[in-house]
Design a protein around this motif. Sequence first.
Motif, PDB file in Angstrom:
ATOM      1  N   UNK A   1       3.565 -15.530  18.438  1.00  0.00           N
ATOM      2  CA  UNK A   1       4.559 -16.152  17.558  1.00  0.00           C
ATOM      3  C   UNK A   1       4.411 -17.666  17.515  1.00  0.00           C
ATOM      4  N   UNK A   2       4.004 -18.252  18.633  1.00  0.00           N
ATOM      5  CA  UNK A   2       3.796 -19.711  18.689  1.00  0.00           C
ATOM      6  C   UNK A   2       2.719 -20.125  17.700  1.00  0.00           C
ATOM      7  N   UNK A   3       1.613 -19.400  17.693  1.00  0.00           N
ATOM      8  CA  UNK A   3       0.475 -19.774  16.845  1.00  0.00           C
ATOM      9  C   UNK A   3       0.720 -19.431  15.382  1.00  0.00           C
ATOM     10  N   UNK A   4       1.379 -18.312  15.125  1.00  0.00           N
ATOM     11  CA  UNK A   4       1.703 -17.945  13.746  1.00  0.00           C
ATOM     12  C   UNK A   4       2.569 -19.032  13.110  1.00  0.00           C
ATOM     13  N   UNK A   5       3.518 -19.544  13.863  1.00  0.00           N
ATOM     14  CA  UNK A   5       4.380 -20.618  13.356  1.00  0.00           C
ATOM     15  C   UNK A   5       3.618 -21.938  13.256  1.00  0.00           C
ATOM     16  N   UNK A   6       2.846 -22.262  14.279  1.00  0.00           N
ATOM     17  CA  UNK A   6       2.113 -23.531  14.318  1.00  0.00           C
ATOM     18  C   UNK A   6       1.147 -23.654  13.143  1.00  0.00           C
ATOM     19  N   UNK A   7       0.423 -22.581  12.846  1.00  0.00           N
ATOM     20  CA  UNK A   7      -0.611 -22.627  11.809  1.00  0.00           C
ATOM     21  C   UNK A   7      -0.174 -21.978  10.493  1.00  0.00           C
ATOM     22  N   UNK A   8       1.117 -21.654  10.413  1.00  0.00           N
ATOM     23  CA  UNK A   8       1.699 -21.138   9.165  1.00  0.00           C
ATOM     24  C   UNK A   8       0.870 -19.973   8.622  1.00  0.00           C
ATOM     25  N   UNK A   9       0.681 -18.981   9.458  1.00  0.00           N
ATOM     26  CA  UNK A   9      -0.179 -17.853   9.107  1.00  0.00           C
ATOM     27  C   UNK A   9       0.613 -16.776   8.372  1.00  0.00           C
ATOM     28  N   UNK A  10       0.107 -16.380   7.218  1.00  0.00           N
ATOM     29  CA  UNK A  10       0.672 -15.275   6.446  1.00  0.00           C
ATOM     30  C   UNK A  10      -0.025 -13.992   6.891  1.00  0.00           C
ATOM     31  N   UNK A  11       0.687 -13.152   7.626  1.00  0.00           N
ATOM     32  CA  UNK A  11       0.079 -11.935   8.180  1.00  0.00           C
ATOM     33  C   UNK A  11       0.133 -10.756   7.213  1.00  0.00           C
ATOM     34  N   UNK A  12       0.565 -10.982   5.972  1.00  0.00           N
ATOM     35  CA  UNK A  12       0.678  -9.875   5.020  1.00  0.00           C
ATOM     36  C   UNK A  12      -0.675  -9.259   4.684  1.00  0.00           C
ATOM     37  N   UNK A  13      -1.771  -9.986   4.957  1.00  0.00           N
ATOM     38  CA  UNK A  13      -3.100  -9.422   4.688  1.00  0.00           C
ATOM     39  C   UNK A  13      -3.350  -8.174   5.522  1.00  0.00           C
ATOM     40  N   UNK A  14      -2.607  -8.008   6.607  1.00  0.00           N
ATOM     41  CA  UNK A  14      -2.764  -6.834   7.462  1.00  0.00           C
ATOM     42  C   UNK A  14      -2.138  -5.584   6.859  1.00  0.00           C
ATOM     43  N   UNK A  15      -1.351  -5.744   5.801  1.00  0.00           N
ATOM     44  CA  UNK A  15      -0.658  -4.608   5.178  1.00  0.00           C
ATOM     45  C   UNK A  15      -1.413  -4.057   3.966  1.00  0.00           C
ATOM     46  N   UNK A  16      -2.602  -4.562   3.721  1.00  0.00           N
ATOM     47  CA  UNK A  16      -3.363  -4.163   2.542  1.00  0.00           C
ATOM     48  C   UNK A  16      -4.495  -3.214   2.905  1.00  0.00           C
ATOM     49  N   UNK A  17      -4.947  -2.465   1.905  1.00  0.00           N
ATOM     50  CA  UNK A  17      -6.110  -1.591   2.059  1.00  0.00           C
ATOM     51  C   UNK A  17      -7.351  -2.347   1.588  1.00  0.00           C
ATOM     52  N   UNK A  18      -8.467  -2.158   2.284  1.00  0.00           N
ATOM     53  CA  UNK A  18      -9.677  -2.895   1.953  1.00  0.00           C
ATOM     54  C   UNK A  18     -10.866  -1.954   1.781  1.00  0.00           C
ATOM     55  N   UNK A  19     -11.664  -2.254   0.752  1.00  0.00           N
ATOM     56  CA  UNK A  19     -12.975  -1.625   0.598  1.00  0.00           C
ATOM     57  C   UNK A  19     -13.981  -2.753   0.744  1.00  0.00           C
ATOM     58  N   UNK A  20     -14.570  -2.843   1.904  1.00  0.00           N
ATOM     59  CA  UNK A  20     -15.388  -3.999   2.257  1.00  0.00           C
ATOM     60  C   UNK A  20     -16.808  -3.857   1.714  1.00  0.00           C
ATOM     61  N   UNK A  21     -17.224  -4.866   0.983  1.00  0.00           N
ATOM     62  CA  UNK A  21     -18.596  -4.921   0.467  1.00  0.00           C
ATOM     63  C   UNK A  21     -19.399  -5.874   1.352  1.00  0.00           C
ATOM     64  N   UNK A  22     -20.076  -5.309   2.325  1.00  0.00           N
ATOM     65  CA  UNK A  22     -20.855  -6.113   3.265  1.00  0.00           C
ATOM     66  C   UNK A  22     -22.071  -5.333   3.724  1.00  0.00           C
ATOM     67  N   UNK A  23     -23.136  -6.053   4.018  1.00  0.00           N
ATOM     68  CA  UNK A  23     -24.333  -5.415   4.553  1.00  0.00           C
ATOM     69  C   UNK A  23     -24.283  -5.290   6.074  1.00  0.00           C
ATOM     70  N   UNK A  24     -23.266  -5.847   6.718  1.00  0.00           N
ATOM     71  CA  UNK A  24     -23.141  -5.744   8.184  1.00  0.00           C
ATOM     72  C   UNK A  24     -22.998  -4.266   8.546  1.00  0.00           C
ATOM     73  N   UNK A  25     -23.907  -3.765   9.363  1.00  0.00           N
ATOM     74  CA  UNK A  25     -23.987  -2.322   9.616  1.00  0.00           C
ATOM     75  C   UNK A  25     -23.656  -1.930  11.052  1.00  0.00           C
ATOM     76  N   UNK A  26     -23.270  -2.895  11.861  1.00  0.00           N
ATOM     77  CA  UNK A  26     -23.035  -2.599  13.285  1.00  0.00           C
ATOM     78  C   UNK A  26     -21.772  -1.760  13.516  1.00  0.00           C
ATOM     79  N   UNK A  27     -20.833  -1.798  12.572  1.00  0.00           N
ATOM     80  CA  UNK A  27     -19.577  -1.070  12.728  1.00  0.00           C
ATOM     81  C   UNK A  27     -19.241  -0.326  11.436  1.00  0.00           C
ATOM     82  N   UNK A  28     -18.390   0.689  11.560  1.00  0.00           N
ATOM     83  CA  UNK A  28     -17.970   1.489  10.404  1.00  0.00           C
ATOM     84  C   UNK A  28     -16.687   0.890   9.830  1.00  0.00           C
ATOM     85  N   UNK A  29     -16.836   0.076   8.795  1.00  0.00           N
ATOM     86  CA  UNK A  29     -15.691  -0.651   8.252  1.00  0.00           C
ATOM     87  C   UNK A  29     -14.806   0.192   7.342  1.00  0.00           C
TER      88      UNK A  29
END
Length: 208
Positions: A126-154
């Motif tokens: 909570x300290x850092x979220x307030x300090x850096x004014x972070x909008x955490x709403x990006x965590x509530x979205x669905x993503x289809x990631x377009x990346x060539x990084x293959x080390x993990x199943x995104x």
Amino acid sequence: MASAIIHISVANEINKKLKMNNDLLLIGSIAPDLAKLIGQTKDKGHFLFGSKGIPHMDKFLLKYRIDNPFNMGYYIHLYTDLYWFRDLLPKHYKNKKLVFKNRKELDIPFEKRLEAIYKDYTSLNNILIKKYNIDTSFLNKEYKIDTEISELDFTKLNLLTKETNKLINESVTYPLEIFDELEIIEFINSCVENILKEVENEQFNTSK
């Protein structure tokens, strides 16, 4: 490794300069930690190659470019871990003893060390979220990631966003025991400055 919110804080500040898609960059900045949620060790996704927590940035850059926001966030995560394990964590772990904020040193089992560190992570959220004014709403979205990084199943990123949301929502601010608040803020600001320099160098080298 640094906490999710430390990673997000670093990436959020860097993107104020880069001005890439913020949601994708922030998702990238926590993506390497998907490994533990899908039953993998962190070695592959963090490009460790037996290096005791410190990513091999050259090996990442030999395979991937940082010309899109997700890859950039991933790159920022790896660099933040590099600085965390190389520069900050050794101040709190000396001669196999955990060093507390008050300079007290204790030889305690590994599980207890992790417990103390993660308790501070919870307090810092909570300290850092307030300090850096972070909008955490990006965590509530669905993503289809377009990346060539293959080390993990995104395709399984929803596991990570749900877990990170849970950690944030359950955060309780206890008195910090291991880390000092100013120490963490200085670490984040230093990461931002240093990683931006690395980004500029990499962009210059790839433009030749």
